[in-house]
Design a protein around this motif. Structure first.
Motif, PDB file in Angstrom:
ATOM      1  N   HIS A   1      16.482  73.205  -9.247  1.00 36.39           N
ATOM      2  CA  HIS A   1      15.876  74.686  -8.736  1.00 36.39           C
ATOM      3  C   HIS A   1      13.607  73.959  -8.878  1.00 36.39           C
ATOM      4  O   HIS A   1      13.486  74.195  -7.675  1.00 36.39           O
ATOM      5  CB  HIS A   1      15.271  75.378  -9.735  1.00 36.39           C
ATOM      6  CG  HIS A   1      15.791  76.777  -9.926  1.00 36.39           C
ATOM      7  ND1 HIS A   1      16.689  77.558  -8.719  1.00 36.39           N
ATOM      8  CD2 HIS A   1      17.630  76.821 -10.627  1.00 36.39           C
ATOM      9  CE1 HIS A   1      17.254  78.170  -9.529  1.00 36.39           C
ATOM     10  NE2 HIS A   1      17.778  77.769 -10.483  1.00 36.39           N
ATOM     11  N   ASN A   2      13.929  72.313  -9.461  1.00 34.49           N
ATOM     12  CA  ASN A   2      12.816  72.700  -9.368  1.00 34.49           C
ATOM     13  C   ASN A   2      12.533  70.971  -7.999  1.00 34.49           C
ATOM     14  O   ASN A   2      11.546  71.410  -7.640  1.00 34.49           O
ATOM     15  CB  ASN A   2      12.818  70.618 -10.124  1.00 34.49           C
ATOM     16  CG  ASN A   2      11.909  72.048 -11.868  1.00 34.49           C
ATOM     17  OD1 ASN A   2      11.830  73.334 -11.653  1.00 34.49           O
ATOM     18  ND2 ASN A   2      12.487  71.167 -12.757  1.00 34.49           N
ATOM     19  N   LEU A   3      13.926  71.372  -7.199  1.00 36.97           N
ATOM     20  CA  LEU A   3      13.394  70.245  -6.176  1.00 36.97           C
ATOM     21  C   LEU A   3      13.359  70.858  -4.918  1.00 36.97           C
ATOM     22  O   LEU A   3      12.891  70.374  -3.876  1.00 36.97           O
ATOM     23  CB  LEU A   3      14.873  69.218  -5.811  1.00 36.97           C
ATOM     24  CG  LEU A   3      14.932  68.277  -6.587  1.00 36.97           C
ATOM     25  CD1 LEU A   3      16.703  67.179  -6.845  1.00 36.97           C
ATOM     26  CD2 LEU A   3      14.195  67.029  -7.109  1.00 36.97           C
ATOM     27  N   MET A   4      12.878  72.098  -5.261  1.00 42.05           N
ATOM     28  CA  MET A   4      12.405  72.981  -4.274  1.00 42.05           C
ATOM     29  C   MET A   4      10.827  73.065  -4.048  1.00 42.05           C
ATOM     30  O   MET A   4      10.339  73.900  -3.285  1.00 42.05           O
ATOM     31  CB  MET A   4      13.135  74.681  -4.351  1.00 42.05           C
ATOM     32  CG  MET A   4      14.553  75.063  -3.643  1.00 42.05           C
ATOM     33  SD  MET A   4      15.108  74.021  -1.810  1.00 42.05           S
ATOM     34  CE  MET A   4      14.314  75.402  -1.323  1.00 42.05           C
ATOM     35  N   HIS A   5      10.421  72.291  -5.312  1.00 44.12           N
ATOM     36  CA  HIS A   5       9.277  72.528  -5.256  1.00 44.12           C
ATOM     37  C   HIS A   5       8.544  71.306  -4.466  1.00 44.12           C
ATOM     38  O   HIS A   5       9.265  69.925  -4.024  1.00 44.12           O
ATOM     39  CB  HIS A   5       8.428  72.230  -6.661  1.00 44.12           C
ATOM     40  CG  HIS A   5       8.180  73.017  -7.941  1.00 44.12           C
ATOM     41  ND1 HIS A   5       8.896  73.070  -8.569  1.00 44.12           N
ATOM     42  CD2 HIS A   5       8.409  74.771  -7.442  1.00 44.12           C
ATOM     43  CE1 HIS A   5       8.758  73.564  -9.388  1.00 44.12           C
ATOM     44  NE2 HIS A   5       8.090  74.717  -8.868  1.00 44.12           N
ATOM     45  N   ASN A   6       8.171  71.251  -3.555  1.00 45.38           N
ATOM     46  CA  ASN A   6       7.723  70.602  -2.260  1.00 45.38           C
ATOM     47  C   ASN A   6       8.518  70.409  -1.624  1.00 45.38           C
ATOM     48  O   ASN A   6       8.579  68.854  -0.240  1.00 45.38           O
ATOM     49  CB  ASN A   6       7.026  69.306  -2.813  1.00 45.38           C
ATOM     50  CG  ASN A   6       5.855  69.256  -3.178  1.00 45.38           C
ATOM     51  OD1 ASN A   6       4.907  70.211  -2.878  1.00 45.38           O
ATOM     52  ND2 ASN A   6       5.381  68.375  -4.526  1.00 45.38           N
TER      53      ASN A   6
END
Ligand code: PMV
Length: 360
Positions: free
Chosen positions: A227-232
């Motif tokens: 999920h966090n890798l969807m930031h940027n």
């Protein structure tokens, strides 16, 4: 619009010394995927899922009043044995929900939990596990305040489960569940999931899901990291817009019963989820060679048989094979003859759409 404050405590009587509540809560499989979130487990896009029936977690929550030491206190017993692996996740969960359940530090809890599906099957137990625990906690709140309505009970259980694991909020009810604000779905919310509020064509009643266990190992990348890798992420905006459009398209599919369109949307969603993983930085792949072999075999069989068999994936290598109840016999025969060979130790689970959690 419902706000977080709606779920602050309704506590009336907290003289209760001890007790136990037990809930069984199912897993769910998303058709439009949730992948990417904001702070406090707020999804970047709305998602929709089938609630499952056979794959569930059964959790008993025992509680005993303890001295006031301003700390959380609990033990976890998983499948009959004391287990501390789950403790950090539950501690985080308690911290997140304490404002909404102020009695949490008043008791020592014994959380006894087991799954109907094999441990380390690669099936995520966080949705069924967190929803079962949230429901047990809601049963305590209801004992303290018997006036809360069934609607509030379910909404707050979903709200709390979301704070444990996002997709867990879709496991309270069935059979078709929406989580996340969507402009065309009345009552939809980022804070909790709701039952899909419109009529659904009979083609989707008792829809079948056979879960092929391709890889039972621990995932190399957790969904939190994913999920966090969807930031940027370079395709984030397009992805969130596409998910929202797919929700709108599925709404008309559920009305008309168009199975071909259903397949197109659901398979595209599954592959897009994995495409997001492959295009993150760092990039990763959760599918295994047998995942692709199964997908290709499904496509070949669908072409040759004209049956409405399709697949979806969650954040792992296992394949969920979806098909209408009317085509069950032929699809099961195909699965047994051609797909089970790709499963680790030949393991698979036949499931069907379910109607949500139940108290025991
Ligand atoms: O609930 P989480 O944080 O484990 O995320 C689940 C994400 C997917 O299973 C991949 C998709 C979904 O909508 O369930």
């Amino acid at each position: 619009m419902t706000k977080e404050a709606t779920f602050l405590s309704t506590l009336q009587n907290n003289n209760i010394q001890s007790g136990t509540y037990t809930w069984s809560s199912p897993s769910n499989i998303a058709l439009v995927k949730y992948w990417g979130k904001k702070e406090n487990q707020i999804p970047e896009n709305a998602s929709i899922s089938f609630t499952l029936d056979a794959c569930k977690t059964i959790t008993s929550l025992g509680f005993n009043r303890k001295e006031d030491d301003n700390q959380f206190s609990f033990d976890v017993i998983f499948e009959g044995k004391k287990n501390s692996d789950f403790k950090p996740k539950i501690e985080t969960f308690f911290k997140r929900i304490e404002a909404y359940l102020p009695f949490l530090k008043d008791y020592h809890f014994t959380i006894e939990t087991q799954n109907t599906f094999p441990h380390s099957s690669g099936i995520a137990s966080s949705a069924s596990g967190m929803s079962a625990l949230a429901l047990c906690l809601m049963s305590i709140e209801k004992q303290m305040n018997p006036d809360i309505t069934p609607e509030y009970f379910n909404q707050k259980a979903s709200f709390l489960a979301r704070l444990g694991s996002g997709s867990a909020c879709r496991s309270i009810e069935g059979d078709l569940i929406v989580w996340g604000n969507h402009e065309h779905i009345e009552g939809s919310s980022n804070l909790f999931a709701i039952k899909y509020p419109y009529a659904v064509h009979d083609n989707f009643k008792n829809y079948q899901d056979t879960i092929l266990l391709v890889d039972k190992g621990e995932k190399q990348v957790s969904s939190t990291v994913g999920h966090n890798l969807m930031h940027n992420h370079p395709f984030a905006k397009q992805r969130f817009d596409q998910a929202s459009e797919n929700m709108t398209k599925l709404m008309s599919v559920f009305k008309t019963g168009d199975l071909q369109e259903f397949i197109d949307i659901v398979e595209s969603e599954a592959l897009t989820l994995h495409a997001m993983m492959m295009t993150s930085m760092p990039y990763f792949i959760l599918m295994k060679p047998n995942t692709l072999k199964i997908i290709n075999a499904i496509w070949a069989f669908r072409k040759q048989s004209s049956l409405h068999i399709s697949f979806t994936l969650d954040a792992g290598a296992n394949v969920h094979v979806l098909y209408p109840e009317a085509e069950k016999a032929k699809c099961i025969e195909f699965i047994k003859n051609e797909l089970v060979a790709y499963c680790q130790n030949g393991h698979y689970i036949c499931d069907t759409i379910g109607f949500g959690a139940k108290p025991n």
